[in-house]
Scaffold this motif. Structure first.
Motif, PDB file in Angstrom:
ATOM      1  N   VAL A   1      36.542  89.471  27.462  1.00 40.46           N
ATOM      2  CA  VAL A   1      37.785  89.948  28.057  1.00 40.46           C
ATOM      3  C   VAL A   1      37.425  90.917  29.177  1.00 40.46           C
ATOM      4  O   VAL A   1      36.566  91.787  29.006  1.00 40.46           O
ATOM      5  CB  VAL A   1      38.655  90.649  26.984  1.00 40.46           C
ATOM      6  N   TYR A   2      38.079  90.741  30.320  1.00 39.91           N
ATOM      7  CA  TYR A   2      37.730  91.555  31.480  1.00 39.91           C
ATOM      8  C   TYR A   2      38.455  92.890  31.453  1.00 39.91           C
ATOM      9  O   TYR A   2      39.662  92.950  31.288  1.00 39.91           O
ATOM     10  CB  TYR A   2      38.059  90.805  32.764  1.00 39.91           C
ATOM     11  N   GLN A   3      37.669  93.962  31.639  1.00 41.45           N
ATOM     12  CA  GLN A   3      38.237  95.293  31.763  1.00 41.45           C
ATOM     13  C   GLN A   3      38.255  95.665  33.240  1.00 41.45           C
ATOM     14  O   GLN A   3      37.267  95.463  33.942  1.00 41.45           O
ATOM     15  CB  GLN A   3      37.372  96.301  30.981  1.00 41.45           C
ATOM     16  N   ASP A   4      39.371  96.237  33.675  1.00 38.13           N
ATOM     17  CA  ASP A   4      39.468  96.684  35.070  1.00 38.13           C
ATOM     18  C   ASP A   4      38.446  97.767  35.376  1.00 38.13           C
ATOM     19  O   ASP A   4      38.265  98.681  34.580  1.00 38.13           O
ATOM     20  CB  ASP A   4      40.834  97.344  35.323  1.00 38.13           C
ATOM     21  N   ILE A   5      37.822  97.659  36.533  1.00 39.46           N
ATOM     22  CA  ILE A   5      37.032  98.774  37.037  1.00 39.46           C
ATOM     23  C   ILE A   5      37.894  99.509  38.049  1.00 39.46           C
ATOM     24  O   ILE A   5      38.260  98.947  39.077  1.00 39.46           O
ATOM     25  CB  ILE A   5      35.745  98.271  37.705  1.00 39.46           C
ATOM     26  N   PRO A   6      38.237 100.760  37.750  1.00 40.05           N
ATOM     27  CA  PRO A   6      39.102 101.484  38.683  1.00 40.05           C
ATOM     28  C   PRO A   6      38.455 101.549  40.057  1.00 40.05           C
ATOM     29  O   PRO A   6      37.232 101.642  40.176  1.00 40.05           O
ATOM     30  CB  PRO A   6      39.189 102.885  38.065  1.00 40.05           C
ATOM     31  N   GLN A   7      39.279 101.455  41.071  1.00 40.84           N
ATOM     32  CA  GLN A   7      38.802 101.466  42.449  1.00 40.84           C
ATOM     33  C   GLN A   7      39.218 102.805  43.046  1.00 40.84           C
ATOM     34  O   GLN A   7      40.355 102.982  43.448  1.00 40.84           O
ATOM     35  CB  GLN A   7      39.399 100.277  43.209  1.00 40.84           C
ATOM     36  N   LEU A   8      38.270 103.746  43.080  1.00 39.95           N
ATOM     37  CA  LEU A   8      38.598 105.130  43.427  1.00 39.95           C
ATOM     38  C   LEU A   8      38.364 105.445  44.902  1.00 39.95           C
ATOM     39  O   LEU A   8      38.714 106.525  45.363  1.00 39.95           O
ATOM     40  CB  LEU A   8      37.784 106.099  42.566  1.00 39.95           C
ATOM     41  N   GLY A   9      37.758 104.521  45.644  1.00 39.02           N
ATOM     42  CA  GLY A   9      37.457 104.789  47.053  1.00 39.02           C
ATOM     43  C   GLY A   9      38.633 104.466  47.969  1.00 39.02           C
ATOM     44  O   GLY A   9      39.773 104.347  47.518  1.00 39.02           O
ATOM     45  N   ASN A  10      38.351 104.301  49.268  1.00 41.76           N
ATOM     46  CA  ASN A  10      39.425 103.994  50.218  1.00 41.76           C
ATOM     47  C   ASN A  10      38.924 103.002  51.276  1.00 41.76           C
ATOM     48  O   ASN A  10      37.872 102.387  51.109  1.00 41.76           O
ATOM     49  CB  ASN A  10      39.952 105.286  50.874  1.00 41.76           C
ATOM     50  N   VAL A  11      39.732 102.793  52.321  1.00 37.14           N
ATOM     51  CA  VAL A  11      39.339 101.987  53.477  1.00 37.14           C
ATOM     52  C   VAL A  11      39.411 102.892  54.698  1.00 37.14           C
ATOM     53  O   VAL A  11      40.368 103.664  54.834  1.00 37.14           O
ATOM     54  CB  VAL A  11      40.281 100.785  53.690  1.00 37.14           C
ATOM     55  N   VAL A  12      38.412 102.819  55.564  1.00 34.38           N
ATOM     56  CA  VAL A  12      38.414 103.591  56.805  1.00 34.38           C
ATOM     57  C   VAL A  12      38.269 102.634  57.983  1.00 34.38           C
ATOM     58  O   VAL A  12      37.287 101.895  58.071  1.00 34.38           O
ATOM     59  CB  VAL A  12      37.262 104.619  56.825  1.00 34.38           C
ATOM     60  N   LEU A  13      39.273 102.645  58.883  1.00 35.46           N
ATOM     61  CA  LEU A  13      39.216 101.842  60.114  1.00 35.46           C
ATOM     62  C   LEU A  13      38.877 102.754  61.282  1.00 35.46           C
ATOM     63  O   LEU A  13      39.469 103.836  61.401  1.00 35.46           O
ATOM     64  CB  LEU A  13      40.580 101.206  60.400  1.00 35.46           C
ATOM     65  N   GLY A  14      37.965 102.321  62.143  1.00 35.05           N
ATOM     66  CA  GLY A  14      37.665 103.073  63.358  1.00 35.05           C
ATOM     67  C   GLY A  14      38.801 102.958  64.372  1.00 35.05           C
ATOM     68  O   GLY A  14      39.932 102.602  64.029  1.00 35.05           O
ATOM     69  N   ASP A  15      38.503 103.227  65.639  1.00 34.43           N
ATOM     70  CA  ASP A  15      39.503 103.144  66.706  1.00 34.43           C
ATOM     71  C   ASP A  15      39.501 101.739  67.313  1.00 34.43           C
ATOM     72  O   ASP A  15      38.516 101.003  67.200  1.00 34.43           O
ATOM     73  CB  ASP A  15      39.175 104.166  67.805  1.00 34.43           C
ATOM     74  N   ASN A  16      40.608 101.392  67.979  1.00 38.46           N
ATOM     75  CA  ASN A  16      40.703 100.112  68.702  1.00 38.46           C
ATOM     76  C   ASN A  16      40.446  98.903  67.807  1.00 38.46           C
ATOM     77  O   ASN A  16      39.920  97.887  68.264  1.00 38.46           O
ATOM     78  CB  ASN A  16      39.716 100.065  69.871  1.00 38.46           C
TER      79      ASN A  16
ATOM     80  N   GLY B   1      44.938  87.628  30.521  1.00 42.99           N
ATOM     81  CA  GLY B   1      43.608  88.099  30.913  1.00 42.99           C
ATOM     82  C   GLY B   1      43.036  87.471  32.170  1.00 42.99           C
ATOM     83  O   GLY B   1      41.908  87.776  32.556  1.00 42.99           O
ATOM     84  N   VAL B   2      43.802  86.607  32.827  1.00 34.95           N
ATOM     85  CA  VAL B   2      43.295  85.963  34.052  1.00 34.95           C
ATOM     86  C   VAL B   2      43.257  86.971  35.207  1.00 34.95           C
ATOM     87  O   VAL B   2      44.150  87.808  35.343  1.00 34.95           O
ATOM     88  CB  VAL B   2      44.180  84.749  34.430  1.00 34.95           C
ATOM     89  N   LYS B   3      42.220  86.877  36.036  1.00 34.31           N
ATOM     90  CA  LYS B   3      42.091  87.728  37.222  1.00 34.31           C
ATOM     91  C   LYS B   3      41.959  86.833  38.440  1.00 34.31           C
ATOM     92  O   LYS B   3      40.984  86.080  38.561  1.00 34.31           O
ATOM     93  CB  LYS B   3      40.839  88.608  37.110  1.00 34.31           C
ATOM     94  N   LEU B   4      42.941  86.875  39.332  1.00 37.11           N
ATOM     95  CA  LEU B   4      42.870  86.139  40.596  1.00 37.11           C
ATOM     96  C   LEU B   4      42.626  87.141  41.715  1.00 37.11           C
ATOM     97  O   LEU B   4      43.270  88.180  41.775  1.00 37.11           O
ATOM     98  CB  LEU B   4      44.173  85.391  40.880  1.00 37.11           C
ATOM     99  N   ASP B   5      41.737  86.816  42.597  1.00 38.99           N
ATOM    100  CA  ASP B   5      41.395  87.670  43.731  1.00 38.99           C
ATOM    101  C   ASP B   5      42.435  87.493  44.854  1.00 38.99           C
ATOM    102  O   ASP B   5      43.455  86.827  44.670  1.00 38.99           O
ATOM    103  CB  ASP B   5      39.990  87.259  44.201  1.00 38.99           C
ATOM    104  N   ASN B   6      42.152  88.050  46.011  1.00 41.05           N
ATOM    105  CA  ASN B   6      43.062  87.994  47.159  1.00 41.05           C
ATOM    106  C   ASN B   6      43.128  86.589  47.776  1.00 41.05           C
ATOM    107  O   ASN B   6      42.146  85.850  47.751  1.00 41.05           O
ATOM    108  CB  ASN B   6      42.593  88.945  48.267  1.00 41.05           C
TER     109      ASN B   6
END
Lengths: 327, 327, 327
Positions: A194-209, B231-236
């Motif tokens: 059974v799959y346990q979620d791994i929390p995603q604690l980071g973020n996304v950073v986009l540069g300019d343009n 329990g199914v996990k589908l990605d983006n």
């Protein structure tokens, strides 16, 4: 608004071949042009049209040598595609009326920081402590999560979702339906499968343009940041996994997917429907052909590859010919 | 919030190798750690970093044998990836403040049934006779169609669209931009080659603990139900056709497409950009490599396949080598 | 609402084989039918179920010859798939209550033109000088840009984004999350390898009876129009580049991508996950198999191709067999 062929040539630092006094008032494709149209010829496939076009002027390369008689007026420049792009941008700039103001039908948290001359349409959501830079436009139905930061002059199109804590640079364009900072595909199977979620604690950073195409998805990092470098252009329906890094001025065409923790170098050109395995590194200036499968790191900069298995371009083309001939 | 290395080891039922008293206050990737960081080493590619990391502690496998001197403190556990995931979940849990309440700027039909401690943000639409379970969160701009049922504790992210009559289990997470219950691709050409719509009268049923990635689309059944197991996990950006069934605890990576009426078994692992033909059956525990094309049913459980044509893994790897060497 | 088998046969111009008086009150899949169900058999894979089905009637082809005893009642027709589709459409029509009226919680610009019996839900945005045809339905959270025109009877699902100046025909269906008129992937590298945006000044024009699948994206033309012909059906997550043209009654399955300026003929059938290069032409009536890569124009109408490299179907099938056998 009308301009003479001569005036346009001046703007583009080009030379007129024909009548400089003819007036231009709109853009058209070379095969659809009529009196008053300006067109361009960059892709040699379209050369036959230059002998029959009704456009009043066509922007061509200085190197272009006509094989037949040309009726239209030519403006010769170094790079026709770049020139027409500059001309269209100038035209768009003149036409555009910059809107400002915050719609009372938007839901803007009182702790959000809103810069000067910002434009926010109805049905926009702006979360707690979000910071919206000067002259940003946010169109109807966009979602700006808590603590998101958006740099000056960026345009957020309708239905874009930017999830909490993500950072968007200045002069970016996020096209409709883009998702930034979704929780990545991180699951660890327990002893029962059974799959346990791994929390995603980071973020996304986009540069300019940075430009992000319609309905493209970029997952937040598990820890740290998923990073999209300054000047990067992603096409529509691209998938960027958690902790991926894409280097400056790299372009990625539609429906390509980059798996988690992979690092793409600067100035790469990635065609459409390519897949990258996770945890690999691609050197600067690499070019990858459409539909390729990239399973391993590429260490040498500037290479050109295609296929699945991925091969140097020449070898790939030979393989394609061999497969076509197989009995 | 600070914890000692010793305390964390206790939570994870692991053993400390080094100083148990050192204090930890955040997570970091092993290559980005500094004093106070805890990191983990699960993928052997990242081993070199364990000899240079500045993290105060690293979670490693009990089997891990360092090749060089290690400065950091180790916490040895059975499964580092699962352990760090548990630790992050515990941390997230402590930080999270559960929000409740219905925004007056949401449009909730008066015939909808709303459970206890539900949280609904502005610009959410909830249709007639929809039933929203206890402690469900629905974020801004989500659309919940008529007669949709959502089980307890499920989280619906911004811009999710759940169309009429669909059923979502408990503890599910639907990431931004997901579409559930769109009308499938059903058209029958008439005698003139003009396509007539086939009405899609069925629905979509999601089990419990299902996670659906950003901008993924799941079509409703023509008749009956499209079913996504518990329990199914589908990605983006995954596409699930009408009347598809995906068995319990199966995971499907990004940009994979499953055509109409295909049945995928339980505990399968499907990589990214895979395509499945319609009307086929895939046995439990099957593993399919990235970019594969699956044209026929797979009857034997637990097999590993890749490629297009789809081949058993060993044969596929041999073919890839052969193609790479072809002159 | 109940109908006899006889009545249904009459509607479908079919012949009853069995008891015409049996009553039918719902549709069901042949393997899930029970008393009162009507099912159909079009795909021969499902033939075994006709000998065991509990459905009260099954629609079959006039050519169908049973191999075993059949308990259920048969309705024999020319084209079972088309017949059931007509029957379901008639049923849906009877059930449907057409809603009309403009929600006060929608944001409709005062300069927009709204036809008769239009239905607009809350949280919809309709821009300046947009023109909405008679009996159009626009569901919650959809975005209709400035000067967009939508023909009569079209249905716009939740979260659809139609950007400025695009034109949608009559009787179209745009499924949830569709993006029409996003700015295409047009960038010209300057002398420093930095990409400059090429303004996208054109639009998208959809004919009549077009269906666009969930989260599909269609870019506007750089100049002129991206054109989707009358009767075209696009599946979910399809990408259509700028200046593409798709001919009448062509169908395109999920996750296929068509690059900029490519022209697809009429009555083509394109399977899923196919990629088309830019600036090519595909003849009318062409059929392309799943996952194919189409790099060159196809001049001869009515051909059937598959693979990457793209090959005539027979040659492709032979190649697949050869690759499977390679040692």
């Amino acid at each position: 608004m009308k301009f003479s062929v001569e005036q346009i040539a001046e703007i583009l630092e080009g030379e007129v071949e024909g009548e400089g006094g003819v007036l231009i008032d709109h853009f058209a494709k070379i095969e659809e042009g009529r009196a008053g149209s300006i067109s361009f010829l960059a892709n040699i496939k379209y050369e036959p049209y230059i002998y029959s076009t009704e456009s009043s002027a066509v922007i061509v390369s200085r190197e272009f040598i006509p094989k037949n008689a040309v009726k239209t007026n030519l403006i010769r420049v170094k790079d026709p595609y770049l020139s027409v792009s500059k001309l269209m941008a100038a035209y768009q700039q003149m036409k555009k009326v910059k809107k400002t103001g915050l719609s009372p039908k938007a839901e803007i948290d009182e702790t959000a920081g809103i810069g000067m001359d910002v434009y926010i349409e109805p049905m926009v959501y702006v979360g707690e402590q979000a910071v919206i830079g000067d002259r940003v436009s946010i169109l109807a139905g966009a979602y700006i999560g808590h603590r998101v930061k958006i740099g000056p002059n960026t345009v957020i199109h309708p239905g874009v979702k930017i999830m909490e804590d993500c950072v968007i640079g200045s002069n970016c364009v996020l096209h409709p339906g883009v998702v930034i900072g979704s929780e990545g595909f991180g699951f660890a199977p327990d002893e029962n499968g059974v799959y346990q979620d791994i929390p995603q604690l980071g973020n996304v950073v986009l540069g300019d343009n940075v430009s992000i195409g319609a309905n493209t998805t970029i997952d937040r990092a598990t820890m740290g940041s998923t990073r999209i470098g300054t000047g990067v252009k992603l096409d529509n329906l691209v998938q960027i996994g958690h902790n991926v890094e894409v280097g400056e001025n790299t372009v990625v065409a539609s429906q390509t997917g980059i798996s988690g923790s992979t690092k793409i170098g600067k100035n790469c050109m990635i065609a459409g429907q390519v897949g990258f395995a996770g945890h690999i590194k691609i050197a600067d200036g690499t070019k990858i052909g459409a539909k390729s499968g990239v399973a391993k790191s590429i260490d040498e900069p500037g290479g050109v590859y295609s296929g699945h298995p991925l091969l140097p371009l020449k070898q790939y083309l030979r393989l394609m010919i061999n497969l076509s001939k197989m009995k």
